[in-house]
Design a protein around this motif. Structure first.
Motif, short mmCIF file in Angstrom:
data_model
loop_
_atom_site.label_atom_id
_atom_site.label_comp_id
_atom_site.label_asym_id
_atom_site.label_seq_id
_atom_site.Cartn_x
_atom_site.Cartn_y
_atom_site.Cartn_z
N SER A 146 -7.33 -3.69 8.03
CA SER A 146 -8.38 -3.18 8.90
C SER A 146 -8.78 -4.22 9.94
N SER B 222 -5.99 -4.97 12.56
CA SER B 222 -5.81 -3.79 13.42
C SER B 222 -6.98 -3.64 14.38
N THR C 42 0.85 -1.87 13.62
CA THR C 42 0.13 -0.74 13.03
C THR C 42 -0.56 -1.19 11.75
N VAL C 43 -1.30 -0.30 11.15
CA VAL C 43 -1.91 -0.59 9.85
C VAL C 43 -0.80 -0.88 8.84
N ALA C 44 0.29 -0.14 8.92
CA ALA C 44 1.41 -0.36 7.99
C ALA C 44 2.02 -1.75 8.18
N LEU D 114 -11.06 2.28 8.09
CA LEU D 114 -9.76 2.89 7.81
C LEU D 114 -9.94 4.30 7.29
N ASP E 43 -4.76 5.99 5.72
CA ASP E 43 -4.39 4.59 5.98
C ASP E 43 -4.62 3.72 4.75
#
Length: 174
Positions: A9, A12, A51-53, A144, A148
């Protein structure tokens, strides 16, 4: 060690790059061979996106290496959320563990840095060192979306960090 969703989080929200670090890991033969080879495909998959990933993969890779130092006795595990819940007490104990002097001046500096009045999410400067530590432990829950959070957990579980560590962190948040 910080909650993986909290890390994902934060990076990002701040727009910090992740992909370049993942590519750098892949380009380091010794790092990959000694620590991250089992995760090559996962790291490569997310090495071209921020990205969050990709944040979760970055955090998993970083913590895999750190966890090996903890397991070998070369480092101790500190939990960010535990530190944030009682920053003065935890920092005082850490200073004691490291045989560092902890006097009133140090305590005042820690109090100023950790016990600031809570601010809105957008009111903190990204590089500010004065924060409300307690407010930071759960901020990711508002930042998030549930899908996510699930994605971060799924990625985290693919790394070699014992799930007991995650369970301990999650239990502390309950």
């Amino acid at each position: 060690f910080r909650h993986p969703a909290s890390f994902a989080s934060s990076v990002s929200r701040l727009g910090w790059p992740r992909a370049p670090f993942l590519r750098q890991f892949l380009a380091d033969p010794r790092l990959m061979q000694d620590h991250l080879e089992p995760f090559r495909t996962l790291i490569a998959r997310y090495s071209s996106e921020d990205t969050v990933a990709s944040a979760a993969v970055l955090y998993g890779a970083l913590n895999t290496v750190l966890w090996k130092f903890v397991e070998s006795g070369q480092a101790a595990a500190l939990h960010f959320e535990t530190l944030c819940r009682d920053p003065i007490g935890e920092l005082k104990q850490l200073y004691s563990d490291l045989s560092l002097p902890y006097d009133d001046e140090v305590r005042q500096a820690h109090s100023a840095a950790c016990l600031a009045s809570p601010k809105g999410e957008g009111e903190y400067h990204p590089h500010a060192t004065i924060r409300n530590s307690l407010a930071m432990t759960d901020a990711w829950r508002n930042q998030l979306a549930p899908p996510d959070v699930s994605l971060v957990r799924d990625i985290w579980e693919r790394f070699d960090i014992p799930l007991e560590l995650l369970a301990k962190i999650l239990q502390q948040l309950a």
